[in-house]
Design a protein around this motif. Structure first.
Motif, PDB file in Angstrom:
ATOM      1  N   UNK A 124      -3.979  -2.643  -6.538  1.00 49.60           N
ATOM      2  CA  UNK A 124      -3.739  -3.514  -5.384  1.00 49.60           C
ATOM      3  C   UNK A 124      -3.156  -4.862  -5.786  1.00 49.60           C
ATOM      4  N   UNK A 125      -3.897  -5.629  -6.588  1.00 51.10           N
ATOM      5  CA  UNK A 125      -3.426  -6.973  -6.923  1.00 51.10           C
ATOM      6  C   UNK A 125      -2.141  -6.933  -7.749  1.00 51.10           C
ATOM      7  N   UNK A 126      -1.960  -5.916  -8.578  1.00 52.07           N
ATOM      8  CA  UNK A 126      -0.719  -5.819  -9.333  1.00 52.07           C
ATOM      9  C   UNK A 126       0.486  -5.766  -8.420  1.00 52.07           C
ATOM     10  N   UNK A 174      -8.096   0.913  -2.850  1.00 50.33           N
ATOM     11  CA  UNK A 174      -6.976   0.157  -3.417  1.00 50.33           C
ATOM     12  C   UNK A 174      -5.682   0.456  -2.678  1.00 50.33           C
ATOM     13  N   UNK A 175      -5.512   1.702  -2.245  1.00 50.82           N
ATOM     14  CA  UNK A 175      -4.284   2.077  -1.551  1.00 50.82           C
ATOM     15  C   UNK A 175      -4.327   1.717  -0.070  1.00 50.82           C
ATOM     16  N   UNK A 176      -5.496   1.826   0.555  1.00 52.77           N
ATOM     17  CA  UNK A 176      -5.621   1.366   1.939  1.00 52.77           C
ATOM     18  C   UNK A 176      -5.350  -0.134   2.001  1.00 52.77           C
ATOM     19  N   UNK A 177      -5.863  -0.882   1.033  1.00 49.89           N
ATOM     20  CA  UNK A 177      -5.614  -2.325   0.993  1.00 49.89           C
ATOM     21  C   UNK A 177      -4.126  -2.606   0.812  1.00 49.89           C
ATOM     22  N   UNK A 178      -3.478  -1.850  -0.060  1.00 49.90           N
ATOM     23  CA  UNK A 178      -2.046  -2.027  -0.282  1.00 49.90           C
ATOM     24  C   UNK A 178      -1.254  -1.761   0.996  1.00 49.90           C
ATOM     25  N   UNK A 179      -1.662  -0.759   1.759  1.00 43.15           N
ATOM     26  CA  UNK A 179      -0.942  -0.443   2.993  1.00 43.15           C
ATOM     27  C   UNK A 179      -1.160  -1.517   4.053  1.00 43.15           C
ATOM     28  N   UNK A 180      -2.371  -2.071   4.136  1.00 34.18           N
ATOM     29  CA  UNK A 180      -2.601  -3.163   5.076  1.00 34.18           C
ATOM     30  C   UNK A 180      -1.760  -4.374   4.729  1.00 34.18           C
ATOM     31  N   UNK A 181      -1.715  -4.720   3.460  1.00 31.66           N
ATOM     32  CA  UNK A 181      -0.880  -5.819   2.986  1.00 31.66           C
ATOM     33  C   UNK A 181       0.587  -5.563   3.320  1.00 31.66           C
ATOM     34  N   UNK A 222       9.418  -1.247  -2.360  1.00 33.18           N
ATOM     35  CA  UNK A 222       8.815   0.072  -2.172  1.00 33.18           C
ATOM     36  C   UNK A 222       7.457   0.076  -2.855  1.00 33.18           C
ATOM     37  N   UNK A 223       6.410   0.236  -2.060  1.00 38.90           N
ATOM     38  CA  UNK A 223       5.053   0.315  -2.595  1.00 38.90           C
ATOM     39  C   UNK A 223       4.719   1.795  -2.784  1.00 38.90           C
ATOM     40  N   UNK A 224       4.466   2.202  -4.023  1.00 35.04           N
ATOM     41  CA  UNK A 224       4.129   3.598  -4.264  1.00 35.04           C
ATOM     42  C   UNK A 224       2.673   3.805  -3.849  1.00 35.04           C
TER      43      UNK A 224
END
Length: 295
Positions: A105-107, A148-155, A128-130
């Motif tokens: 996520x933070x990366x 980590x991926x749900x957080x990435x998608x919200x961001x 593009x967020x993988x």
């Protein structure tokens, strides 16, 4: 027109496949890896390899600045670096949880934040967020990976709205299953508790976790069988893993789209997995008499 890519975790798995596909398309690539020596076998003059640990915010900002300084402009940012952490929440240590979020996520957050001023100044770009089908559904033992991926998608959903007025696109590439090291040497496990032995057998097909005492090499983030939380072995048996090159072809098609979507499912069988997860969510909501699901 020749494009320039910035790809994290480019030394193995999907990251390497993305790098090779971009070079084969005639583009230039700035590729990053924790250990750049793992990419010494690639000698294309259009490839620049930089060392980067995406967990280090200061290093991320310096590396992104160096990439733009060398290239002049970057057209495609691919946040690919990551790894899988498997284990019941009760089993995971604080260090394991924080490292998973710091990497997956933070990366991606640090790279996106560092690249945004440059993309905004040039008035174009595609981040593009993988991601994974696991960012739509979930699976027992994958709670922190899913988180980590749900957080990435919200961001990324909010980021897309922020950057659209500047001509910058953001897409979450929800990857299906690919035959890489994600479920092999790149995966991390905790010490297993006896209480979850049956769950491990149902999900992983083994009573105990493998012994992976070494830290994972950050390289790729592909999903395995994150669906609706089912532990039905017959259902999971339908899952198909594709070669990384299939994922790379899907990514190329995505970045070639003049109007890229916010979400793009890539991988054989992945559409069905997302449909199953969304149907499970629908079933939860239809029990609320005051809620009407959009047609």
């Amino acid at each position: 027109m020749t494009r320039t890519w910035f790809i994290t975790g480019a030394n193995r798995g999907l990251g390497r496949a993305f790098t090779m596909a971009a070079l084969a398309a005639g583009d230039r690539v700035v590729a990053t890896a924790r250990d750049p020596r793992t990419m010494d076998d690639l000698t294309d003059e259009r490839l620049t390899v930089l060392p980067l640990d995406v967990r280090d915010r200061e290093s991320v900002f310096a590396t992104v600045a160096a990439a733009f300084d060398k290239s002049g402009s970057i057209d495609v940012i691919v946040n690919n670096a990551g790894y899988g952490l498997v284990g019941a929440l009760e089993e995971l240590t604080e260090a394991q949880i924080r490292d998973q979020m710091d990497t997956n996520f933070y990366g991606a957050l640090w790279v996106s934040q560092a690249a945004t001023p440059y993309l905004r100044a040039q008035g174009s770009g595609h981040i593009v967020q993988i991601s994974t089908v696991g960012a739509v559904g979930s699976l027992p033992l994958f709670s922190i990976y899913n988180a980590s991926k749900w957080a990435l998608e919200g961001l990324s959903s909010s980021l897309a709205d922020e950057l659209r007025p500047f001509g910058i696109a953001v897409t979450m590439a929800q990857m299906g299953g690919f035959d890489t090291d994600w479920a092999k040497s790149s995966m991390k496990f905790p010490e297993g508790l006896p209480a979850y032995q049956g769950l491990r057998e149902g999900i992983l097909g083994m009573p105990d976790y493998p012994d992976r005492s070494a830290a994972p090499e950050v390289g790729e983030t592909e999903s395995e069988t994150e669906t609706d939380g089912s532990t039905d072995a017959d259902e999971n048996a339908e899952w198909v893993e594709a070669a990384p090159e299939v994922g790379a072809a899907g990514l190329l098609a995505l970045v070639n789209d003049p109007n890229p979507p916010l979400r793009k499912i890539i991988g054989p069988g992945a559409q069905e997995m997302v449909a199953m997860a969304l149907d499970q969510r629908r079933q939860d909501y239809v029990r609320d008499p005051e809620f009407t699901w959009p047609a």
